[in-house]
Design a protein around this motif. Structure first.
Motif, PDB file in Angstrom:
ATOM      1  N   THR A 353       0.789  -1.231   0.047  1.00  0.00           N
ATOM      2  CA  THR A 353       0.045   0.075   0.061  1.00  0.00           C
ATOM      3  C   THR A 353       0.730   1.288   0.097  1.00  0.00           C
ATOM      4  OG1 THR A 353      -0.226   0.002   2.491  1.00  0.00           O
ATOM      5  CG2 THR A 353      -1.732  -1.087   1.236  1.00  0.00           C
ATOM      6  N   ALA A 354       2.084   0.992   0.182  1.00  0.00           N
ATOM      7  CA  ALA A 354       2.933   2.287   0.453  1.00  0.00           C
ATOM      8  C   ALA A 354       2.981   3.198  -1.052  1.00  0.00           C
ATOM      9  CB  ALA A 354       4.392   2.057   0.762  1.00  0.00           C
ATOM     10  N   ARG A 355       2.991   4.217  -1.088  1.00  0.00           N
ATOM     11  CA  ARG A 355       3.123   5.225  -2.283  1.00  0.00           C
ATOM     12  C   ARG A 355       3.951   6.253  -2.052  1.00  0.00           C
ATOM     13  NH1 ARG A 355       1.566   1.468  -3.735  1.00  0.00           N
ATOM     14  NH2 ARG A 355      -0.463   0.775  -4.915  1.00  0.00           N
ATOM     15  N   ASP A 356       4.623   6.301  -0.703  1.00  0.00           N
ATOM     16  CA  ASP A 356       5.368   7.508  -0.586  1.00  0.00           C
ATOM     17  C   ASP A 356       6.935   6.696   0.180  1.00  0.00           C
ATOM     18  OD1 ASP A 356       4.119   9.901  -0.637  1.00  0.00           O
ATOM     19  OD2 ASP A 356       2.660   8.504   0.286  1.00  0.00           O
ATOM     20  N   ARG A 450       4.978   8.713  -4.944  1.00  0.00           N
ATOM     21  CA  ARG A 450       4.509  10.130  -5.072  1.00  0.00           C
ATOM     22  C   ARG A 450       5.448  11.148  -4.377  1.00  0.00           C
ATOM     23  NH1 ARG A 450      -1.150   9.152  -1.918  1.00  0.00           N
ATOM     24  NH2 ARG A 450       0.434   8.704  -0.360  1.00  0.00           N
ATOM     25  N   SER A 451       6.113  10.879  -3.380  1.00  0.00           N
ATOM     26  CA  SER A 451       7.277  11.502  -2.744  1.00  0.00           C
ATOM     27  C   SER A 451       8.347  10.950  -2.106  1.00  0.00           C
ATOM     28  CB  SER A 451       6.308  12.270  -1.301  1.00  0.00           C
ATOM     29  OG  SER A 451       5.907  11.398  -0.217  1.00  0.00           O
ATOM     30  N   VAL A 452       9.262  11.485  -1.865  1.00  0.00           N
ATOM     31  CA  VAL A 452      10.341  11.031  -0.767  1.00  0.00           C
ATOM     32  C   VAL A 452      10.606  12.069   0.045  1.00  0.00           C
ATOM     33  CG1 VAL A 452      12.284  11.934  -2.623  1.00  0.00           C
ATOM     34  CG2 VAL A 452      12.607   9.946  -0.820  1.00  0.00           C
ATOM     35  N   TYR A 453      10.917  11.374   1.376  1.00  0.00           N
ATOM     36  CA  TYR A 453      11.171  12.318   2.561  1.00  0.00           C
ATOM     37  C   TYR A 453      12.539  11.792   3.088  1.00  0.00           C
ATOM     38  CZ  TYR A 453      11.462  13.313   7.723  1.00  0.00           C
ATOM     39  OH  TYR A 453      11.814  13.909   8.974  1.00  0.00           O
ATOM     40  N   SER A 454      13.409  12.597   3.424  1.00  0.00           N
ATOM     41  CA  SER A 454      14.847  12.124   3.928  1.00  0.00           C
ATOM     42  C   SER A 454      15.308  13.188   5.125  1.00  0.00           C
ATOM     43  CB  SER A 454      15.820  12.023   2.899  1.00  0.00           C
ATOM     44  OG  SER A 454      16.204  13.579   2.438  1.00  0.00           O
ATOM     45  N   ARG A 455      15.727  12.846   5.921  1.00  0.00           N
ATOM     46  CA  ARG A 455      16.256  13.626   6.981  1.00  0.00           C
ATOM     47  C   ARG A 455      17.634  13.334   7.460  1.00  0.00           C
ATOM     48  NH1 ARG A 455      17.234  12.807  12.075  1.00  0.00           N
ATOM     49  NH2 ARG A 455      16.468  14.465  12.512  1.00  0.00           N
ATOM     50  N   ILE A 470      17.131  13.037  -8.812  1.00  0.00           N
ATOM     51  CA  ILE A 470      17.509  13.086 -10.180  1.00  0.00           C
ATOM     52  C   ILE A 470      16.939  12.214 -11.081  1.00  0.00           C
ATOM     53  CG2 ILE A 470      19.835  13.233 -11.429  1.00  0.00           C
ATOM     54  CD1 ILE A 470      21.075  14.120  -8.849  1.00  0.00           C
ATOM     55  N   ARG A 471      16.944  10.979 -10.714  1.00  0.00           N
ATOM     56  CA  ARG A 471      16.336   9.741 -11.654  1.00  0.00           C
ATOM     57  C   ARG A 471      14.715   9.706 -11.750  1.00  0.00           C
ATOM     58  NH1 ARG A 471      20.640   5.031 -10.415  1.00  0.00           N
ATOM     59  NH2 ARG A 471      19.336   4.074 -11.801  1.00  0.00           N
ATOM     60  N   HIS A 472      14.241  10.392 -10.907  1.00  0.00           N
ATOM     61  CA  HIS A 472      12.726  10.514 -10.699  1.00  0.00           C
ATOM     62  C   HIS A 472      12.156  11.875 -10.496  1.00  0.00           C
ATOM     63  CE1 HIS A 472      12.912   5.985 -10.358  1.00  0.00           C
ATOM     64  NE2 HIS A 472      13.599   6.121  -9.615  1.00  0.00           N
ATOM     65  N   SER A 473      12.369  12.684 -11.760  1.00  0.00           N
ATOM     66  CA  SER A 473      12.025  14.047 -11.331  1.00  0.00           C
ATOM     67  C   SER A 473      10.797  14.532 -10.966  1.00  0.00           C
ATOM     68  CB  SER A 473      12.342  14.781 -12.786  1.00  0.00           C
ATOM     69  OG  SER A 473      11.507  14.291 -13.723  1.00  0.00           O
ATOM     70  N   GLY A 474       9.636  13.584 -11.263  1.00  0.00           N
ATOM     71  CA  GLY A 474       8.606  13.962 -10.885  1.00  0.00           C
ATOM     72  C   GLY A 474       8.050  13.946  -9.591  1.00  0.00           C
TER      73      GLY A 474
END
Length: 760
Positions: A353-356, A450-455, A470-474
């Motif tokens: 179910t993950a989209r992020d 849909r999104s990527v979060y990093s810290r 860079i590889r997934h600009s959207g």
């Protein structure tokens, strides 16, 4: 005519007894009460030792409407090789009698050499029936037999021969189809027979604990636990789990011979073959999981691992139901959340179910502040995510309980096996290379994140996230800086050089493609900030001071404006109240004193010198009624300071506690102490907000802050406040805390005033 056995348990011998119990509800109610009372007052029920029990086996058979199938079961016991004097058959009819009583009575009359005991339990509950049978048992060991199964002729003799007071004897288990076909190669039997004759720990093999059958158990131990009478299924799993975690039992396979086996008949209407409807596969499984979770010790012990494994096995039913009914996901999630579990295996529910995506170089189960804050951020964001993190075993210990923090929102948590490093470029680039392969594969599998979060503080997080962007600009990239990265707590530049290799060139080209120059520096920390500023879609800072401080280190005016446009200030999140109840702490606290707690590491510019100085100068009355408990990374060094200040008994030095225990422990203190970093001359502004403060807020206790002027902490709503390094100010707070608990007398006020001259 009713007749009492040796233990005052009522054995039914009156030929009209069955008809009376069936037709006369008043007589039935009176009999049940009398039977329960006799059992409660019997020596067997009252004495938890085995001194009152005779060597041999009590075979307990609960039967609900079993007239048409129980004859085969009982015949297999009549044919046992074991001397009939060494075992008894305790049949517990639960629910209305369907003629079972008459059938068994006839069988008993035909075989007077066998000890048949027939009990009646009005409640149609297998758990209640087994509890009654356990309390009525007169032999030293017991075993359970379902009324539709049967056993080989050597079953009881083999089990009894290998029996011991601290041992559970195990028999082979052979499945029998409705057509009578025997399956010796079933998965469970293969696990049992593979053990041979070697002794093993009962709590080490969860598969053997998932059912009642094929085990010989010490009766005294079985009496100390009980079957849940409220569960509609799975009560056997909970009983065996309780038996395992409350006893350090060995286990041994009595025999691998088929003549010593338990024969389990697979009926379509049996509990184990129930259809996967919502009630059975979800609701009833969650009821079982709730009982199992109550047994957890949360200490990663063998027993805790066992119970956790049983919980995961139960959750497999829920997963299977979702596979067949994906449209019911919301209904399943609501049902799970209604139980308020401390640590449900959500990965089973969240699968697919993950989209992020979350990239956190350090993440649960590794014990690290960065891992905890990342998990808290996942909870705050509230989306089901995949997590990519690194193998930190060389530099951080594991605390599997940390997985409970964000488990509700994690689908797949994937560990990258790269050497752990904070400042080594080769190790970081290896993490990036391996991590991007995983991220790309998962991205393709789900049809695109849909999104990527990093810290950070660990810079590997942002480097991998930058490459993924860079590889997934959207994809939308949110990057968080919990603290400044290029400078340390003293304001000095961090050391760590990158290598201008192929991996770096990919990042450099992405920066120049955005119209920004490549930096001349080789500092990987400066580069990590720089490329994140340029490539991320959102930049998160924990306080406005941090944002201003980091902007001051950016000379490019265009980049500064870009950062300001992307910037969001968001303090570290506070976990929900349930997180503070997961791991109860047994740390002793006296109610006769005010207990103040400090949790945290000591550094060159972060310590408690002013507090220790203030305590040393406080009145004897204050020192008598106040205790400072310090949980830190260097308790032995603190002990030396305590001795030098003459504060033995007033200040208690302790090592760190596991994070979830710390949360619970924080709720038990009267005051919680937190301190700012003491700013050096290199810092015009204090950019730090202690992450511990967000944890303290959830404890709902008064907070005392040692604050730096103008810091983020100084602007928070604190119950008590004094300046970092200010001993007299700390003394004033200590006296204030003392007076709030113990209203002072004029003499005590005078004594407190005499201590106003503070000395180190």
């Amino acid at each position: 005519m009713k007749q009492l056995s040796q233990t005052n348990t009522m054995v039914l011998t009156d030929p009209d007894y069955g008809a009376t119990m069936l037709l006369d509800s008043t007589a039935r109610t009176a009999e049940i009460a009398a039977l329960r009372n006799s059992l409660k007052n019997s020596p067997a029920a009252g004495d938890q030792s085995s001194t009152d029990l005779v060597n041999g086996v009590s075979v307990i058979i609960p039967s609900y409407r079993g007239r048409d199938r129980i004859l085969v079961t009982l015949q297999s016991l009549i044919e046992q090789a074991l001397d009939p004097a060494s075992f008894e058959i305790v049949l517990v009819i639960n629910g209305e009698d369907d003629g079972t009583f008459g059938l068994v009575t006839s069988l008993r009359e035909a075989h007077p050499e066998h000890n048949f005991r027939i009990l009646y339990q009005s409640k149609p509950s297998a758990g209640a029936a087994r509890n009654l049978g356990i309390m009525a048992a007169t032999f030293r060991y017991l075993t359970f037999l379902d009324d539709d199964d049967y056993v080989g002729t050597a079953f009881l003799s083999a089990l009894l021969e290998s029996a011991a007071p601290n041992t559970v004897s195990v028999a082979p288990i052979i499945n029998v189809s409705s057509m009578g076909e025997e399956d010796l190669q079933n998965a469970l039997n293969l696990q049992i027979t593979a053990r041979g004759s070697k002794t093993f720990k009962f709590n080490a093999v969860s598969s053997i604990l998932g059912f009642n059958a094929c085990k010989l158990i010490p009766t005294a131990a079985a009496r100390r636990v009980s079957y849940s009478e409220g569960l509609r299924s799975g009560e056997d799993i909970c009983f065996m789990a309780k038996l395992a975690v409350t006893n350090n039992f060995d286990a041994v396979v009595a025999s691998n011979d088929a003549s010593a086996a338990y024969y389990r008949v697979l009926r379509d209407e049996s509990i184990s073959r129930q259809p996967l409807d919502f009630d059975f596969a979800v609701q009833q499984r969650l009821e079982v999981i709730s009982e199992l979770e109550a047994m957890r010790s949360w200490d990663s012990s063998a027993n805790d691992v066992l119970v956790s494994g049983l919980i995961r096995s139960q959750s497999n039913f829920v997963r299977r139901y979702l596979d067949e009914h994906p449209q019911d996901r919301a209904k399943v999630v609501d049902s799970v959340e209604s139980f308020d579990f401390k640590d449900f295996p959500w990965a089973k529910i969240n699968e697919g179910t993950a989209r992020d995506l979350v990239i956190s170089y350090c993440f649960a189960p590794y014990s690290d502040t960065s891992a905890v804050i990342a998990a808290k951020a996942v909870v705050e964001r509230g989306n089901v995510v995949d997590v990519i993190y690194n193998n930190m075993s060389a530099v951080r210990r594991k605390d599997n309980n940390l997985e409970a923090i964000a488990g509700r929102f994690v689908d797949a948590a994937i560990e990258v096996n790269a050497p752990a490093s904070f400042s080594g470029w080769s190790q970081i680039s290896e993490f990036v290379e391996k991590g991007i392969a995983i991220a790309d594969r998962r991205d393709a599998l789900i049809g695109g994140y849909r999104s990527v979060y990093s810290r950070v503080l660990w810079p590997g997080s942002h480097f991998l996230a930058a490459l993924f962007k860079i590889r997934h600009s959207g994809v939308t990239w949110t990057a968080e800086f919990s603290d400044p990265l290029s400078t340390d707590a003293n304001g000095s530049m961090r050391r760590g050089d990158l290598v201008r290799d192929e991996a770096f060139e990919v990042l450099r080209r992405a920066v120049t493609a955005k119209g920004f120059p490549a930096l001349e520096t080789d500092s990987l920390f400066t580069w990590c900030e720089y490329l994140t500023y340029i490539l991320a879609d959102e930049l998160v800072f924990t306080n406005t001071n941090q944002l201003s401080y980091m902007l001051d280190h950016v000379s490019d005016k265009r980049l500064r404006k870009m950062i300001e446009k992307k910037a969001t200030v968001r303090v570290h999140p506070t976990l929900p109240p349930r997180s503070y109840r997961i791991l109860p702490s047994k740390y002793p606290l006296s109610e006769a004193v005010v207990n103040i707690a400090y949790f945290g590491a000591f550094y060159e510019n972060r310590g408690l010198h002013e507090v220790l100085t203030a305590l040393a100068n406080s009145s004897p009355e204050v020192r008598r009624r106040l205790r400072l408990h310090v949980f830190t990374n260097k308790p032995d060094e603190l002990e030396g300071q305590i001795h030098n200040f003459g504060l033995a008994g007033v200040v208690k030095s302790q090592g760190y506690r596991p994070y979830l225990e710390f949360l619970n422990l924080a709720t038990q203190f009267d005051v919680l102490l937190v301190n700012d970093v003491e700013r050096t001359g290199e810092m015009s502004i204090n950019p730090f907000l202690p992450s511990k403060y967000s944890d303290y807020k959830g404890a709902d206790k008064p907070i005392w802050g040692l604050v730096d002027e103008g810091s983020a902490l100084s602007r928070e709503s604190l119950a008590y406040m004094s300046r970092v390094g200010d001993g007299p100010g700390a003394l004033g707070v200590i006296n204030q805390i003392h007076r709030s608990r113990f209203p002072s007398t004029p003499r005590q006020d005078l004594e407190a005033g005499r201590t106003g001259q503070v000395h180190a």
